[in-house]
Design a protein around this motif. Structure first.
Motif, PDB file in Angstrom:
ATOM      1  N   PRO A   1     -15.625 121.256  47.730  1.00  0.00           N
ATOM      2  CA  PRO A   1     -15.210 123.164  47.475  1.00  0.00           C
ATOM      3  C   PRO A   1     -14.926 123.681  46.865  1.00  0.00           C
ATOM      4  CG  PRO A   1     -13.746 120.184  47.032  1.00  0.00           C
ATOM      5  CD  PRO A   1     -15.303 120.264  46.786  1.00  0.00           C
ATOM      6  N   ASN A   2     -16.306 123.035  46.155  1.00  0.00           N
ATOM      7  CA  ASN A   2     -16.131 124.120  45.084  1.00  0.00           C
ATOM      8  C   ASN A   2     -18.287 125.372  45.744  1.00  0.00           C
ATOM      9  OD1 ASN A   2     -14.166 124.956  43.475  1.00  0.00           O
ATOM     10  ND2 ASN A   2     -14.748 123.825  42.883  1.00  0.00           N
TER      11      ASN A   2
ATOM     12  N   ASN B   1     -20.947 128.016  47.657  1.00  0.00           N
ATOM     13  CA  ASN B   1     -21.188 129.041  47.445  1.00  0.00           C
ATOM     14  C   ASN B   1     -21.541 128.948  49.254  1.00  0.00           C
ATOM     15  OD1 ASN B   1     -19.594 131.070  47.000  1.00  0.00           O
ATOM     16  ND2 ASN B   1     -22.170 131.519  46.234  1.00  0.00           N
TER      17      ASN B   1
ATOM     18  N   ARG C   1     -18.539 131.317  50.956  1.00  0.00           N
ATOM     19  CA  ARG C   1     -16.320 130.570  50.369  1.00  0.00           C
ATOM     20  C   ARG C   1     -15.391 131.111  51.026  1.00  0.00           C
ATOM     21  NH1 ARG C   1     -16.174 127.259  47.243  1.00  0.00           N
ATOM     22  NH2 ARG C   1     -14.086 127.920  46.743  1.00  0.00           N
TER      23      ARG C   1
ATOM     24  N   VAL D   1     -15.805 127.968  53.092  1.00  0.00           N
ATOM     25  CA  VAL D   1     -15.470 126.861  52.662  1.00  0.00           C
ATOM     26  C   VAL D   1     -14.165 126.962  52.477  1.00  0.00           C
ATOM     27  CG1 VAL D   1     -15.974 125.579  50.576  1.00  0.00           C
ATOM     28  CG2 VAL D   1     -17.918 126.601  51.689  1.00  0.00           C
ATOM     29  N   ARG D   2     -13.188 128.422  51.905  1.00  0.00           N
ATOM     30  CA  ARG D   2     -11.698 127.816  51.777  1.00  0.00           C
ATOM     31  C   ARG D   2     -10.909 127.609  52.382  1.00  0.00           C
ATOM     32  NH1 ARG D   2     -10.545 133.394  49.047  1.00  0.00           N
ATOM     33  NH2 ARG D   2      -8.493 132.227  49.068  1.00  0.00           N
TER      34      ARG D   2
ATOM     35  N   TYR E   1     -10.443 125.925  44.810  1.00  0.00           N
ATOM     36  CA  TYR E   1     -11.175 125.840  45.992  1.00  0.00           C
ATOM     37  C   TYR E   1     -10.087 127.148  47.159  1.00  0.00           C
ATOM     38  CZ  TYR E   1      -8.840 122.009  47.602  1.00  0.00           C
ATOM     39  OH  TYR E   1      -8.508 120.886  47.495  1.00  0.00           O
ATOM     40  N   LYS E   2      -8.470 126.830  46.611  1.00  0.00           N
ATOM     41  CA  LYS E   2      -7.947 127.520  47.397  1.00  0.00           C
ATOM     42  C   LYS E   2      -7.652 128.771  47.357  1.00  0.00           C
ATOM     43  CE  LYS E   2      -5.156 123.635  47.487  1.00  0.00           C
ATOM     44  NZ  LYS E   2      -3.369 122.202  46.820  1.00  0.00           N
TER      45      LYS E   2
END
Length: 704
Positions: A508-509, A511, A520, A523-524, A701-702
């Motif tokens: 989730p985090n 980069n 990011r 990923v988000r 991550y949201k």
């Protein structure tokens, strides 16, 4: 500011508090992204710590403090890559404030104002204060310097005031953490029996003979692993595998690369700049103003001249213009501003190295060979061809060319002395000995002490608007005509210029996505609640010099582990188990290690190891294998194990000699060693335990 007020009060000074508002800045891209609260995300929480919901506002306030401190300390705003680190710091700070604070309150731990004052001007001064307020005359900490500093703090620049406030605010939490860890470290105790066991594990020694068949001796391709076997292994080892939230994506990139038109544009620009540089009165300033890549601009030796200019050295004249040259995506031009003589010489040479070992016989053989080749060169053989045939270092394929070399530049002394004692150009008459062997040396350009001052302009070729728009058009068209994973694959087949990449187990985090930096947004998107497996990103992502379109191909959730979560690792483990079964079966009924190895075949190795200790956890020619070492010390002298599976293969071990640890009266040395080891691990174990007990849910991550 309570500490400052108390110190000033005791010093007889009535000075008001300093108020600094760090505020909440909610106008950055972090908050206004597509998953933000402002743009409609239903949840306002970024996670949960020790049963407390953490709102986006609370986290953003903490993050702004981190950003403010960073800017205050460095004088610049953080980059996106540095922001990733600051977000982690802000999250960890909240864990400290919430999860740790609950532990402090249960134990009744606190830090009083008197303690804080003691850390600044008392008997237990904080190391940072000691360092900052050291009297230069005595080189000792001086309390009066602290008091005088705080008396006049309201006259200092706002940055210094803020820095002190930030430092003071950290003193209390730091002291609380220290108290907590010290308290827990006192719960650790080493018994005499533990110390004795540690002593024996370091001192008792075993000599062994063993048969070893490594797993790699059986090709992986011959072992078929089924999903049922993977599931069985996972069920037997549930305690070793914890499921986590991950995503797997497939993506295609559309590079924004300079076109021929872009290259022509920059070529015309560098030629126009060459005219300006040629006529410039202050060429250094002109170059610095117009270059994309700053250059030193000082005097350089021939060995330091850019490689592009090496071929033009013979034509060097003061005021001369050289270039344009192209290297990769950069055009370069140079103006020779000045020439002067120096005390240090440069020379260009080639060599052929005949390596020799440290023995007299090895040296004699290398010298003989060097002299034979030297005679061939003197007889007309090409030095460059001889270097390619006989050279033993990295210059061989370049005909032995060392390039330009400046005195004191790093060659060994004997080589350098021989090189610079030679005048003119040509072959040195005798081999030169160094610690590496014997060298034949040929001077290809005579030594010179000339130094040159160059004004340099470099222009990096970048994509123009038309190129950028074309790359985006292709990416947008691909995304617009791709509804799902199947269409993603079909569209890839239609355009042979496109290549897809897979990024597995994104967290989730994260980069970055594989080699894609600062990714990011991808990923988000992958972790968004609205993104389902098989979906394709309708948004075209812009990353540095490329556009990206992605499809979500897999996801795992936190909780019970599944085979898919750890397929690669589980496959390796099960494959080794199956190999171990095959090997063990062939080694059944071993009565003699040598005979068993011979019967097994070439893959079976027979080795010996001496002075093995239980604490080492390693076995010579096998490597790290605590299982094997443990089994050794379960044997008596003359005993032999049955075939068993170790870390990297199957072994049969025979104890040939055992030397027991002699009895000693005092085990305090080992007791102290163990106690120190336990103490050094306290901070890590405490931190892991607190986080585990707090049941942390991280949903940043949201938003980021």
């Amino acid at each position: 500011m309570a500490l400052i007020g108390k110190i000033k009060e005791k010093s007889g000074w009535a000075i008001g508090l300093i108020a600094i508002s760090l505020g909440l800045f909610v106008v950055g891209g972090d908050i206004l992204g597509p998953n933000s609260v402002i743009l409609g995300n239903n949840s306002q929480d970024v996670g949960e710590i020790a049963g407390e919901d953490i709102s986006i506002k609370e986290y953003s306030q903490e993050l702004e403090v981190m950003k403010y401190n960073y800017t205050n300390n460095t004088g610049k705003n953080p980059t996106e890559e540095e922001m990733a680190g600051l977000r982690e710091q802000a999250w960890n700070q909240l864990i400290e404030k919430i999860a740790y604070q609950k532990q402090y309150e249960k134990l009744g731990l606190a830090v009083s104002d008197d303690e804080l004052e003691d850390m600044v001007q008392g008997d237990n001064v904080h190391p940072a204060v000691k360092q900052a307020f050291t009297n230069p005359a005595t080189n000792q900490f001086d309390k009066s310097l602290v008091i005088n500093y705080l008396k006049g703090i309201d006259t200092l620049p706002a940055q210094q005031q803020a820095a002190w406030i930030n430092f003071e605010n950290q003193l209390g939490p730091q002291r609380l953490r220290t108290k907590y860890e010290n308290l827990l470290s006192l719960s650790s105790y080493v018994t005499k029996e533990e110390a004795k066991r540690d002593y024996v594990s370091q001192t008792a020694k075993a000599d062994v003979k063993f048969l070893y068949v490594p797993f790699f001796s059986i090709p992986d391709s011959t072992i078929k692993v089924t999903d049922a076997q993977l599931e069985d292994y996972l069920n037997r080892n549930r305690d070793k595998y914890e499921g986590e939230e991950t995503r797997t994506i497939e993506y295609v990139t559309f590079p924004v690369l300079p076109s021929a038109q872009d290259s022509a544009f920059f070529y015309d620009e560098i030629k126009n700049l060459a005219k300006g540089l040629a006529s410039a009165q202050d060429d250094s300033t002109f170059a610095k103003t117009n270059t994309d890549v700053p250059a030193d601009g000082g005097y350089v030796t021939l060995s330091e001249i850019p490689q592009q200019l090496q071929g033009d050295i013979a034509t060097f004249i003061e005021g001369g213009m050289y270039g344009p040259y192209r290297e990769g995506d950069t055009y370069s031009i140079y103006k020779l501003s000045d020439i002067k003589d120096d005390t240090v010489y440069s020379v260009r040479a080639s060599h052929i190295l005949f390596r020799a070992d440290s023995t007299d016989a090895g040296k004699a053989e290398a010298l003989k060979k060097a002299r034979e080749v030297l005679q061939q060169i003197k007889g007309g053989a090409s030095f460059e061809e001889m270097a390619r045939v006989h050279g033993t270092d990295g210059t061989a394929q370049q005909g032995g060319d060392l390039g330009w070399y400046t005195q004191g530049g790093g060659f060994v002394k004997s080589f350098e002395n021989a090189l610079f004692s030679f005048n003119g150009i040509g072959l040195l008459p005798n081999p030169v000995e160094t610690e590496f062997g014997y060298h034949l040396i040929k001077v290809t350009q005579p030594k010179t002490n000339r130094k040159y001052k160059l004004a340099t302009i470099k222009k990096v070729i970048s994509a123009g608007d038309a190129t950028e728009e074309e790359a985006f058009r292709k990416a947008d068209q691909f995304a617009g005509t791709t509804e799902n994973r199947e269409q993603f694959r079909e569209n890839l087949k239609k355009d042979k210029t496109l290549t897809s990449f897979t990024a597995e187990k994104l967290r989730p985090n994260d980069n970055n996505v594989n080699a894609l930096q600062n990714a990011r947004e991808i990923v988000r998107w992958a972790f968004s609640e609205d993104t389902k497996v098989g979906d394709v990103s309708k948004e075209v992502f812009r990353l540095d010099n490329q556009y990206v379109v992605a499809t979500l191909t897999g996801k795992t959730e936190k909780g019970d582990a599944t085979v898919e979560d750890f397929r690669t690792e589980l496959t390796s483990k099960v494959r080794n188990e199956l190999k171990a079964e095959q090997i063990t079966k062939k080694l059944a009924n071993v009565t003699n290690i040598d005979a068993a190895a011979k019967a097994y075949g070439d893959q079976a190795q027979v080795n010996t190891a001496t002075d093995v200790t239980l604490s080492s956890n390693t076995l010579q020619n096998v490597g790290f294998d605590p299982v094997a070492v443990g089994k050794i010390f379960g044997l008596k002298q003359g005993q032999r194990t049955k075939p068993f599976s170790g870390e990297n293969g199957v072994l049969v071990i025979e104890m040939t000699k055992y030397t027991a640890a002699p009895d000693i009266a005092d085990y305090s040395q080992y007791k102290n060693q163990l106690a120190q080891t336990y103490k050094s691990r306290t901070s890590y174990y405490v931190n892991e335990a607190v986080k585990d007990f707090a049941k942390i849910e991280d949903k940043r991550y949201k938003f980021y």
